[in-house]
Motif scaffolding. Structure first.
Motif: not given
Length: 122
Positions: A11-12, A46-47, A50-52
């Motif tokens: 998770r983030n 992180r990116h 977020e973008k799978d």
């Protein structure tokens, strides 16, 4: 009573500890720390999450990450054996070793704390 290992997706809120595990893995593989990778790794994870474009399952013992896995997804020009061009690359495969000392991620797991069971969180 021994705790169970908890397995779940990254998770983030795990990224900071995950980055430290990644840096430890690189050092154990013989990489020379010529620059501080903390921010570039945080930014990447992180990116990519977020973008799978990255997925990871982690193992936690008493709330601390003790094992990591990862797969990055990318796309190349299609070729005969892969007409879609989609590629998955395994990375970030790291397990803390019993008795490991001084690691950035506080990886030590004394033998008295070795879990006897596991829980998978969906």
């Amino acid at each position: 009573m021994m705790n169970a290992l908890l397995f779940r997706k990254l998770r983030n809120e795990d990224i900071a500890e995950f980055v430290e595990m990644r840096k430890l893995q690189l050092l154990e593989e013989g990489a020379l720390p010529t620059t501080d990778l903390t921010e570039p790794l945080r930014d990447y994870f992180r990116h990519a999450l977020e973008k799978d474009r990255f997925v990871s399952w982690i193992a936690l013992d008493d709330g601390k990450i003790v094992a990591t896995s990862g797969m990055s997804f990318s796309r190349r020009p299609p070729y005969y054996s892969n007409p879609t061009g989609f590629v998955g690359t395994l990375s970030c495969m790291h397990t803390c070793h019993t008795g490991e000392r001084g690691s950035p991620a506080n990886c030590s797991m004394p033998s008295s704390r070795r879990p006897s069971s596991a829980i998978v969180e969906k």
